[in-house]
Design an enzyme around this catalytic site. Structure first.
Site, PDB file in Angstrom:
ATOM      1  N   LYS A  73       5.760 -45.627 -23.134  1.00  0.00           N
ATOM      2  CA  LYS A  73       5.966 -44.532 -24.100  1.00  0.00           C
ATOM      3  C   LYS A  73       5.964 -43.172 -23.406  1.00  0.00           C
ATOM      4  O   LYS A  73       6.805 -42.327 -23.679  1.00  0.00           O
ATOM      5  CB  LYS A  73       4.873 -44.548 -25.179  1.00  0.00           C
TER       6      LYS A  73
ATOM      7  N   ARG B 185      -1.985 -43.337 -34.526  1.00  0.00           N
ATOM      8  CA  ARG B 185      -2.489 -44.631 -34.058  1.00  0.00           C
ATOM      9  C   ARG B 185      -2.906 -45.552 -35.203  1.00  0.00           C
ATOM     10  O   ARG B 185      -3.069 -46.748 -35.003  1.00  0.00           O
ATOM     11  CB  ARG B 185      -3.685 -44.431 -33.118  1.00  0.00           C
TER      12      ARG B 185
ATOM     13  N   ARG C  59      -0.992 -53.389 -10.956  1.00  0.00           N
ATOM     14  CA  ARG C  59      -1.005 -52.021 -10.429  1.00  0.00           C
ATOM     15  C   ARG C  59      -2.111 -51.851  -9.396  1.00  0.00           C
ATOM     16  O   ARG C  59      -3.220 -52.355  -9.567  1.00  0.00           O
ATOM     17  CB  ARG C  59      -1.208 -51.004 -11.560  1.00  0.00           C
TER      18      ARG C  59
ATOM     19  N   ARG D   8      -7.763 -50.254 -10.557  1.00  0.00           N
ATOM     20  CA  ARG D   8      -8.614 -49.462 -11.450  1.00  0.00           C
ATOM     21  C   ARG D   8      -9.277 -50.365 -12.471  1.00  0.00           C
ATOM     22  O   ARG D   8      -8.721 -51.386 -12.876  1.00  0.00           O
ATOM     23  CB  ARG D   8      -7.785 -48.387 -12.166  1.00  0.00           C
TER      24      ARG D   8
ATOM     25  N   ARG E 240      -7.646 -53.664 -24.834  1.00  0.00           N
ATOM     26  CA  ARG E 240      -6.791 -52.592 -25.347  1.00  0.00           C
ATOM     27  C   ARG E 240      -5.693 -53.152 -26.239  1.00  0.00           C
ATOM     28  O   ARG E 240      -5.347 -52.560 -27.268  1.00  0.00           O
ATOM     29  CB  ARG E 240      -6.166 -51.803 -24.184  1.00  0.00           C
TER      30      ARG E 240
END
Length: 214
Positions: free
Chosen positions: A13, A88, A127, A160, A171
């Protein structure tokens, strides 16, 4: 052009919002950015929000909406705006609709970037970040020349905490519970367009532009 970008965390996004805001010459509005600016500047709304944040509480919707209302009065919003990551929840969407109706600035379109959970998990968990210089890599899509070592400065790359499979899964669960219902909310209003977010960044942008032209 007045848009809302929807999609799960990791769908792209933010990347598309930057491109679309430049393409249309409209303001890119992220409530996270608004919140940080208000807190950093010590505005009355920022001080009120900081009180909640310092106590580890969520900033109430009513306060976020007041910040959004203030942001919409900025000169760069006169040609239009694009919301990234907001609303949200259904109550936030209803409050935003009421605010925009009062200003006679209804939304033109809502675009949902669709990406399956398993793809999002692969994107996030692969990542790797350099703690020294901030460079980003991906073990599958953009690997460093030497495994685990930053191309830029030679430091050891790390994963991370918010990119672990457990965190990403949490999430996504929150997203499906709280934010996914917005898809039906905007579909019922006849505002929803959906694009496949598994494509390249350029292809996703073109699909969004095509949906907006349609």
């Amino acid at each position: 052009m007045r848009l809302v970008l929807l999609g799960p965390p990791g769908a792209g996004k933010g990347t598309q919002a930057k491109r679309l805001s430049q393409h249309f010459g409209v303001a890119h509005i992220s409530t996270g950015d608004i919140l940080r600016v208000n807190v950093r500047q010590g505005s009355p709304l920022g001080k009120e929000a900081a009180g909640y944040m310092d106590r580890g509480e969520l900033v109430p919707d009513a306060l976020i909406i007041r910040m959004v209302e203030e942001r919409l009065h900025a000169p760069d919003c006169q040609k239009g705006f694009l919301f990234d990551g907001f609303p949200r929840t259904i109550p936030q969407a209803e409050a935003l609709d009421a605010l925009l109706d009062a200003q006679r600035q209804p939304l033109d379109r809502t675009v949902n970037i669709v990406v399956p959970d398993e793809v999002l998990v692969e994107r996030a968990t692969g990542r790797r970040t350099c703690p020294a210089c901030g460079a980003m890599f991906h073990i599958r899509f953009d690997p460093p020349r030497q495994a685990g070592i930053c191309d830029q400065c030679g430091a050891q790359l790390v994963q991370r905490q918010d990119d672990t499979e457990e965190t990403v899964g949490n999430r996504l669960r929150v997203y499906h519970q709280q934010t996914a219902p917005l898809i039906d909310y905007y579909r019922r209003k006849g505002l929803l367009a959906e694009v496949d977010g598994r494509q390249t960044i350029d292809a996703v942008e073109e699909a969004i532009l095509a949906a907006l032209r349609g």
